[in-house]
Enzyme design. Sequence first.
Site, PDB file in Angstrom:
ATOM      1  N   GLY A 416       0.824  -1.208   0.000  1.00 20.97           N
ATOM      2  CA  GLY A 416       0.000   0.000   0.000  1.00 20.97           C
ATOM      3  C   GLY A 416       0.855   1.254   0.000  1.00 20.97           C
ATOM      4  CB  SER A 489      -3.334   8.100   6.435  1.00 23.31           C
ATOM      5  OG  SER A 489      -2.553   7.512   5.419  1.00 23.31           O
ATOM      6  CD  GLN A 491       0.229   3.641   3.407  1.00 22.04           C
ATOM      7  OE1 GLN A 491      -0.904   3.560   2.941  1.00 22.04           O
ATOM      8  NE2 GLN A 491       0.955   2.587   3.719  1.00 22.04           N
ATOM      9  CG  ASP A 637       2.186  -0.622  10.352  1.00 17.49           C
ATOM     10  OD1 ASP A 637       1.002  -0.561   9.972  1.00 17.49           O
ATOM     11  OD2 ASP A 637       3.118  -0.057   9.748  1.00 17.49           O
TER      12      ASP A 637
HETATM   13  C1  S3P Z   1       3.114   3.707   6.328  1.00 15.95           C
HETATM   14  C2  S3P Z   1       2.026   4.281   6.944  1.00 15.95           C
HETATM   15  C3  S3P Z   1       1.003   3.525   7.647  1.00 15.95           C
HETATM   16  C4  S3P Z   1       1.466   2.101   7.952  1.00 15.95           C
HETATM   17  C5  S3P Z   1       2.137   1.460   6.790  1.00 15.95           C
HETATM   18  C6  S3P Z   1       3.349   2.253   6.370  1.00 15.95           C
HETATM   19  C7  S3P Z   1       4.089   4.562   5.633  1.00 15.95           C
HETATM   20  O1  S3P Z   1      -0.147   3.425   6.833  1.00 15.95           O
HETATM   21  O2  S3P Z   1       0.382   1.334   8.383  1.00 15.95           O
HETATM   22  O3  S3P Z   1       2.551   0.138   7.113  1.00 15.95           O
HETATM   23  O4  S3P Z   1       5.183   4.073   5.320  1.00 15.95           O
HETATM   24  O5  S3P Z   1       3.773   5.732   5.412  1.00 15.95           O
HETATM   25  P1  S3P Z   1      -1.319   4.555   6.861  1.00 15.95           P
HETATM   26  O6  S3P Z   1      -0.771   5.786   6.293  1.00 15.95           O
HETATM   27  O7  S3P Z   1      -2.405   3.953   6.015  1.00 15.95           O
HETATM   28  O8  S3P Z   1      -1.684   4.656   8.295  1.00 15.95           O
END
Ligand code: S3P
Length: 757
Positions: A416, A489, A491, A637
């Site tokens: 993701g 988030s 991400q 996580d």
């Molecule tokens: C991450 C952000 C988190 C985390 C993922 C890695 C990142 O997700 O759960 O394993 O590297 O920015 P979310 O942004 O959906 O919370």
Amino acid sequence: MSKQSNPIEQTSSPTPLLNKVVIVGLGLIGGSLAAALKQRGACNEVIGIARRKETTLTALKMGIVDRASADIADFAGELGAGDVVFIAVPTLTVASVLKDLKAALGRDVVITDGASVKGSVRDDVIKLYGEFPEQVVLGHPIAGSEQSGVEASNPDLYVNHRVILTPMPENSVAAVALVGAMWEQVGAEVLAMDVDDHDLVLGATSHLPHVIAFSLVDTLAHDSHNQNIFRYAAGGFRDFTRIASSDAIMWRDIMLANKKSVLEAIDLFSTNLARLRTAIAEEDATTITGVFTRAKAARDRFTKMLMNQAYVKTMQDNQEKHIVYTVAPGGTVKGNIRVPGDKSISHRSIMLGSLAEGVTKIEGFLEGEDALATLQAFRDMGVVIEGPEHGSVTVNGVGLHGLEKPSGALYMGNSGTSMRLLSGILAGQKFATELTGDVSLSKRPMNRVANPLREMGAVVDTAEQGRPPLLINGGSKLKGIHYDMPMASAQVKSCLLLAGLYAEGETSVTEPAPTRDHTERMLRGFGYDVNREGNTIRVKPGGKLTATNIDIPADISSATFFLVAAAIAPGSDITLTHVGINPTRIGVINILRLMGANITLSNEREVGGEPVADIRLQYAPLKGIQIPEDQVPLAIDEFPALLVAAACAEGTTVLTGAEELRVKETDRIQAMADGLKNLGIQCEPTEDGIVVHGGQLTGGSVESCHDHRIAMSFTIAALRATGPVVVNNCANVSTSFPNFVDLAKEVGINLEVNIVN
Ligand code: S3P
């Protein structure tokens, strides 16, 4: 290659019964089919037809045919429904055999062939019959070898090999089914493909390599400077040119029959070879490295794909393999270990390294599938990346505007983070890109990035309900926006900040709670100005990234499994070294401490803008707690493992404000609730969390739902179980923690790995 082959649809009727099989041409292909049918008793009689008397005699002597002759007419009168004639002669000879067959046989006898080119045979059939007849089914067993002749016949040649049928709309379903059944009887996997697609794919993957091998050996053999080449040639030459000893006439025919596709493949190869020549002439090391590293990565992937399987099986088959962990109950964990590099930082190091000007050297890179998906995506966009080799990667940055359009969709696997962060970068490019993922990623919500990107002016298409694949139609002028994130988030935040590098005006993002800030830190590390005020982060366009060196700390998310392992197993004492303790990631330490865990940090230091420490956990009994909601994004996580800790704690643990867990690699609340219940723990999932009543874990079987963190969490749970714990579908552990099993064993977890088909 975008051309796909499809499995032949299974009809509901029982397998058609083969009566007689007549094989015209008793070379390796025909002889092996005869031998295989005979050995398996797959039909009532095998009849061989060969021009040379010696061949028929040999086939009879070898016992691979029941009867044989030089002329099909000898048997024509006795052939009818349920009988199959297989033409196994060189491609350009098929037409003359067909002519004899047409004259001798009725329409009830099914005819098929094994020629390597299908377009020319199709045209021959139409020329001969005036239209395509229903009983002629074209096919191609992909099972050649450089050996030839009836003596080389091998009854197992087709086992686990593919046979591509190229049915025509005129074919009767029964005829196709009969031919398919014949091949399945000898162990082959039968697929269907369009005739032209077949020739295009085989032109590139089989015919071109033969052209090159024949030509190379011919060139060297006739070059006076290379008189001694064969005497001194080592493994490389031998491996590379093996196929040059294949049947020359057969391959001549294939080239002529598939002229158009072969020429296309040769032209493409010649262009690329000329480019490589120029790079060598100009001592352009980067371009040479680019070609070689891309090729090495592709070939290594291919090698992996081939492990444990015949060379015809696919990646997809690999995904269908189930890796099962069986973990013995009890034990303690002890030791001093370093877990692999941080996944979030690894992704970002490749992204920013690629967009930087100059060469970025990375140490401690996580060689897990997720980060490798990001690395491959940038290679696909023309960035020359050396490694990874024991965690070292060198990225030859192309600058913010130097990415090239990839030749196909970028495959993000299970990741993701790759998909969401990349979509921000890609929205700022001039070219369009498609982002695809595996089954799990294809179910995850992407509108959380697509919607704000659209607000910035990007044109983003998704599948239904905002699911992948994502189509990002580059070329749009982005404008900076302010975005109030509805969920915490990192991400989404990172995606918008990266898009902001390409937007007109300022881009700002407000987060409802602090989330991991690796993007902001690393942008600054690359000399790009990022401003934070309270919960709002701002970037302006027009800057540039300057290459730097990055030392990636060990991933606290991976360390978590061993911290929790030690926290639940009496007598444990473990130290995790060089772990990233960025304040936005240490929820797990805070929560475990609140539960009573004995954790000490030492050797605290800063490495490349990220705080790092050694973390020691000595066992102490845990108690249930109400998890503070402000810790949730900081441990997002880590909940699968933390819920195992809760199951082993005295009292009840309540998690709220964690609805994001429902849209991770799987619905982690449900997956953990189901697994814990299977292991005898009482728990109640809620919309945004779970209530776990500490108790005694029993042995049992749990489903990881193909989620790496669920798999690893239930593995460590066995330390406190009364019986063995079987964890199903653990293949995805390699997305974030490729050496988990080795480290788990090293610290004392008694674990067995089995591969189940
Ligand atoms: C991450 C952000 C988190 C985390 C993922 C890695 C990142 O997700 O759960 O394993 O590297 O920015 P979310 O942004 O959906 O919370």
